[in-house]
Scaffold this active site. Structure first.
Site, PDB file in Angstrom:
ATOM      1  N   CYS A  83     -19.295  34.634  75.941  1.00  0.00           N
ATOM      2  CA  CYS A  83     -18.399  33.862  75.081  1.00  0.00           C
ATOM      3  C   CYS A  83     -17.061  33.609  75.778  1.00  0.00           C
ATOM      4  CB  CYS A  83     -18.222  34.571  73.738  1.00  0.00           C
ATOM      5  SG  CYS A  83     -19.693  34.415  72.703  1.00  0.00           S
TER       6      CYS A  83
ATOM      7  N   CYS B 208     -38.681  25.036  67.327  1.00  0.00           N
ATOM      8  CA  CYS B 208     -37.297  24.623  67.062  1.00  0.00           C
ATOM      9  C   CYS B 208     -36.824  25.135  65.694  1.00  0.00           C
ATOM     10  CB  CYS B 208     -37.184  23.105  67.117  1.00  0.00           C
ATOM     11  SG  CYS B 208     -35.482  22.543  66.963  1.00  0.00           S
TER      12      CYS B 208
ATOM     13  N   CYS C  59     -28.997  30.282  67.126  1.00  0.00           N
ATOM     14  CA  CYS C  59     -28.096  31.348  67.578  1.00  0.00           C
ATOM     15  C   CYS C  59     -26.795  31.437  66.791  1.00  0.00           C
ATOM     16  CB  CYS C  59     -27.815  31.222  69.071  1.00  0.00           C
ATOM     17  SG  CYS C  59     -26.625  29.942  69.497  1.00  0.00           S
TER      18      CYS C  59
ATOM     19  N   CYS D  82     -28.975  21.795  73.248  1.00  0.00           N
ATOM     20  CA  CYS D  82     -30.248  22.461  73.582  1.00  0.00           C
ATOM     21  C   CYS D  82     -31.447  21.538  73.442  1.00  0.00           C
ATOM     22  CB  CYS D  82     -30.431  23.702  72.709  1.00  0.00           C
ATOM     23  SG  CYS D  82     -29.171  24.950  72.999  1.00  0.00           S
TER      24      CYS D  82
ATOM     25  N   CYS E 299     -34.074  24.632  69.549  1.00  0.00           N
ATOM     26  CA  CYS E 299     -32.945  25.407  69.022  1.00  0.00           C
ATOM     27  C   CYS E 299     -33.461  26.800  68.667  1.00  0.00           C
ATOM     28  CB  CYS E 299     -32.396  24.700  67.782  1.00  0.00           C
ATOM     29  SG  CYS E 299     -31.239  25.684  66.814  1.00  0.00           S
TER      30      CYS E 299
ATOM     31  N   CYS F  48     -24.356  32.023  70.470  1.00  0.00           N
ATOM     32  CA  CYS F  48     -24.663  32.900  71.600  1.00  0.00           C
ATOM     33  C   CYS F  48     -24.922  32.043  72.836  1.00  0.00           C
ATOM     34  CB  CYS F  48     -25.885  33.764  71.257  1.00  0.00           C
ATOM     35  SG  CYS F  48     -26.175  35.115  72.405  1.00  0.00           S
TER      36      CYS F  48
ATOM     37  N   CYS G 260     -21.878  40.374  76.717  1.00  0.00           N
ATOM     38  CA  CYS G 260     -22.272  39.981  78.081  1.00  0.00           C
ATOM     39  C   CYS G 260     -21.186  39.146  78.715  1.00  0.00           C
ATOM     40  CB  CYS G 260     -23.580  39.202  78.047  1.00  0.00           C
ATOM     41  SG  CYS G 260     -23.376  37.508  77.476  1.00  0.00           S
TER      42      CYS G 260
ATOM     43  N   CYS H 182     -22.353  38.417  68.722  1.00  0.00           N
ATOM     44  CA  CYS H 182     -22.213  39.882  68.772  1.00  0.00           C
ATOM     45  C   CYS H 182     -21.084  40.351  67.870  1.00  0.00           C
ATOM     46  CB  CYS H 182     -21.912  40.346  70.195  1.00  0.00           C
ATOM     47  SG  CYS H 182     -23.116  39.871  71.420  1.00  0.00           S
TER      48      CYS H 182
ATOM     49  N   CYS I  58     -40.499  15.527  69.756  1.00  0.00           N
ATOM     50  CA  CYS I  58     -39.760  16.531  68.975  1.00  0.00           C
ATOM     51  C   CYS I  58     -40.278  17.928  69.313  1.00  0.00           C
ATOM     52  CB  CYS I  58     -39.943  16.218  67.494  1.00  0.00           C
ATOM     53  SG  CYS I  58     -39.643  17.608  66.397  1.00  0.00           S
TER      54      CYS I  58
ATOM     55  N   CYS J 114     -23.602  21.171  66.482  1.00  0.00           N
ATOM     56  CA  CYS J 114     -23.965  20.998  67.903  1.00  0.00           C
ATOM     57  C   CYS J 114     -24.388  19.560  68.223  1.00  0.00           C
ATOM     58  CB  CYS J 114     -25.114  21.933  68.294  1.00  0.00           C
ATOM     59  SG  CYS J 114     -24.741  23.681  68.127  1.00  0.00           S
TER      60      CYS J 114
ATOM     61  N   HIS K 123     -30.703  19.625  62.764  1.00  0.00           N
ATOM     62  CA  HIS K 123     -31.830  18.701  62.674  1.00  0.00           C
ATOM     63  C   HIS K 123     -31.408  17.306  62.201  1.00  0.00           C
ATOM     64  CE1 HIS K 123     -36.036  17.617  61.753  1.00  0.00           C
ATOM     65  NE2 HIS K 123     -35.698  17.391  60.497  1.00  0.00           N
TER      66      HIS K 123
ATOM     67  N   CYS L 181     -30.094  15.418  65.297  1.00  0.00           N
ATOM     68  CA  CYS L 181     -30.695  15.703  66.606  1.00  0.00           C
ATOM     69  C   CYS L 181     -31.102  14.414  67.313  1.00  0.00           C
ATOM     70  CB  CYS L 181     -31.928  16.599  66.409  1.00  0.00           C
ATOM     71  SG  CYS L 181     -32.844  16.868  67.934  1.00  0.00           S
TER      72      CYS L 181
HETATM   73  S1  SF4 Z   1     -36.242  18.882  68.183  1.00  0.00           S
HETATM   74 FE1  SF4 Z   1     -35.779  20.284  66.470  1.00  0.00          FE
HETATM   75  S2  SF4 Z   1     -33.854  19.505  65.621  1.00  0.00           S
HETATM   76 FE2  SF4 Z   1     -34.701  17.914  66.899  1.00  0.00          FE
HETATM   77  S3  SF4 Z   1     -35.854  16.630  65.476  1.00  0.00           S
HETATM   78 FE3  SF4 Z   1     -37.313  18.119  66.339  1.00  0.00          FE
HETATM   79  S4  SF4 Z   1     -37.290  19.844  64.855  1.00  0.00           S
HETATM   80 FE4  SF4 Z   1     -35.492  18.578  64.424  1.00  0.00          FE
HETATM   81  S1  SF4 Z   2     -22.687  36.251  71.546  1.00  0.00           S
HETATM   82 FE1  SF4 Z   2     -24.197  35.968  73.212  1.00  0.00          FE
HETATM   83  S2  SF4 Z   2     -23.008  34.938  74.856  1.00  0.00           S
HETATM   84 FE2  SF4 Z   2     -21.494  35.858  73.424  1.00  0.00          FE
HETATM   85  S3  SF4 Z   2     -21.032  37.888  74.280  1.00  0.00           S
HETATM   86 FE3  SF4 Z   2     -22.719  38.164  72.777  1.00  0.00          FE
HETATM   87  S4  SF4 Z   2     -24.617  38.051  74.016  1.00  0.00           S
HETATM   88 FE4  SF4 Z   2     -22.953  37.194  75.267  1.00  0.00          FE
END
Ligand code: SF4
Ligand code: SF4
Length: 374
Positions: A59, A288, A319, A309, A316, A217, A56, A169, A282, A297, A258, A261
């Site tokens: 990236c 999640c 991905c 995210c 989450c 992704c 898409c 991908c 949470c 992340c 986690h 987070c």
């Molecule tokens: S939002 Fe998700 S990553 Fe964050 S503490 Fe809760 S379960 Fe863990």
């Molecule tokens: S990994 Fe996700 S964001 Fe990257 S090209 Fe593929 S679909 Fe698009």
């Protein structure tokens, strides 16, 4: 690439280099070592070919969000030569009097051919997008300029010193290879969690490495910038990969999102949101997947180190995990109701985690169970 052994940064041993890459954002890392890197890049004149198949373009967009060096700096000032990139390149295969222009400066097919034949050295091949194998192994379900994308990948990979698959991908197949796909899409060296893919399980690039997989992704721009920096600095051989060929510096096998987070405190207290918009809770019950998603992340953050995210209120969706999206969907359903998750016993995790959260203590149980990939 020329010999860059005199660069001070090259004196870093493997451990120090990985530690630096893991602990710093690309901006900090590249800023700290700016002089060395600029000099290395100027010396190197690294040739990069970036192919896009079934994707898409997200990236590439993520890559364009890199802050230092941004893409313009990388191309124009830092002497990274992006010889072929379907979204960014200038060449169009321009017609003159009904015929294609016969120079690689204007004709993208000729430009690519020079790398495929070895006329120009191909230092780094970046693959974005899944690679169609169908129908019947011909690869004709995805073509570029009438040529099977599969063949373009194979020919470039045969000449490349390094191959980096960027995004879900290109690494494991991602959305184009998800359940219901009829085009036999696959990743460069994996199909979902199984090694093989378009280039085969035994493929190694000119530098002796398998395909370096940078999933997501989209994937984080730091991950590719730092990987490219490592390669350009002559540290490509030191990139430590996990069993899915992911650099452990960004996708730690013993650690999940986690762990760090920003909402972890709510989890430990058993304060679990049951509806979207309950910001100060949470997101476990909203599906999640971070407790078994291996990426940095929560430390590196996204959008110029601003957020991520879960911090933005979205569970989450796992991905970066091989097998995404089938293995982590439905996304917004509690984990114990998701039928399969790669390498993890859902029932065990769900029981431990829900139990821990319900009583508000012992939340490390889920960490101990989930953080280790089988
Ligand atoms: S939002 Fe998700 S990553 Fe964050 S503490 Fe809760 S379960 Fe863990
Ligand atoms: S990994 Fe996700 S964001 Fe990257 S090209 Fe593929 S679909 Fe698009």
């Amino acid at each position: 690439m020329k010999n860059l052994k005199h660069m001070d940064i090259l004196k870093l041993d493997r451990r120090s280099f990985l530690k630096l890459a893991a602990s710093m954002g690309a901006a900090t890392f590249l800023g700290t070592y700016k002089a060395d890197i600029v000099r290395a890049l100027e010396l190197s004149g690294t040739n990069v070919v970036w192919l896009e198949g079934a994707d898409c373009c997200g990236c590439t967009e993520s890559f364009l969000n890199a802050t230092y060096p941004d893409v313009i700096q990388a191309i124009t000032k830092l002497s990274v030569h992006i010889g072929y990139h379907e979204t960014l390149m200038m060449q169009q295969g321009v017609f003159v009097d009904g015929r294609l222009v016969g120079t690689s400066e204007l004709n993208s097919e000729l430009a690519l051919e020079e790398y495929m034949t070895g006329e120009k050295p191909l230092d780094v091949l970046v693959i974005e997008g899944a690679i169609a194998d169908g129908p019947e192994g011909s690869g004709m379900y995805t073509t570029v300029g009438g040529n099977p994308f599969k063949e373009m990948v194979q020919r470039c990979a045969a000449k490349a010193s390094y191959v980096v698959a960027f995004g879900m991908c290109a690494t494991y197949g991602g959305i184009p290879a998800a359940r219901g796909s009829v085009t036999d899409n696959m990743g460069a060296q994996f199909l979902q969690t199984t090694k093989g893919g378009t280039l085969g399980a035994d493929y190694t690039s000119g530098a002796g490495l398998p395909v370096v997989n940078i999933p997501g992704c989209p994937a984080h721009p730091d991950w590719i910038m730092l990987t490219l920096a490592a390669i350009i600095l002559g540290k490509g051989g030191l990139i430590e990969l996990d069993r899915y060929n992911r650099p452990t510096a960004f996708f730690p096998p013993d650690n999940t999102i986690h762990e760090n987070c920003p909402k972890r405190g709510f989890y430990d207290l058993g304060q679990l949101a049951t509806d979207f918009g309950e910001y100060e809770k949470c997101l476990w019950k909203l599906g999640c997947k971070a407790p078994y998603t291996h990426a940095d992340c929560a430390i590196r953050k996204w959008n110029n180190q601003l957020n991520m995210c879960t911090q933005a209120g979205s569970p989450c969706i796992g991905c970066v995990q091989p097998g995404f999206p089938d293995s982590t969907s439905p996304f917004y359903v509690e984990m114990e109701k998701v039928p399969t998750l790669v390498g993890v016993d859902i029932n065990t995790i769900a029981k431990a985690a829900i139990g821990a959260a319900a009583i508000g203590v012992g939340a490390h149980a889920v960490r101990r169970i989930a953080m280790k990939e089988e």
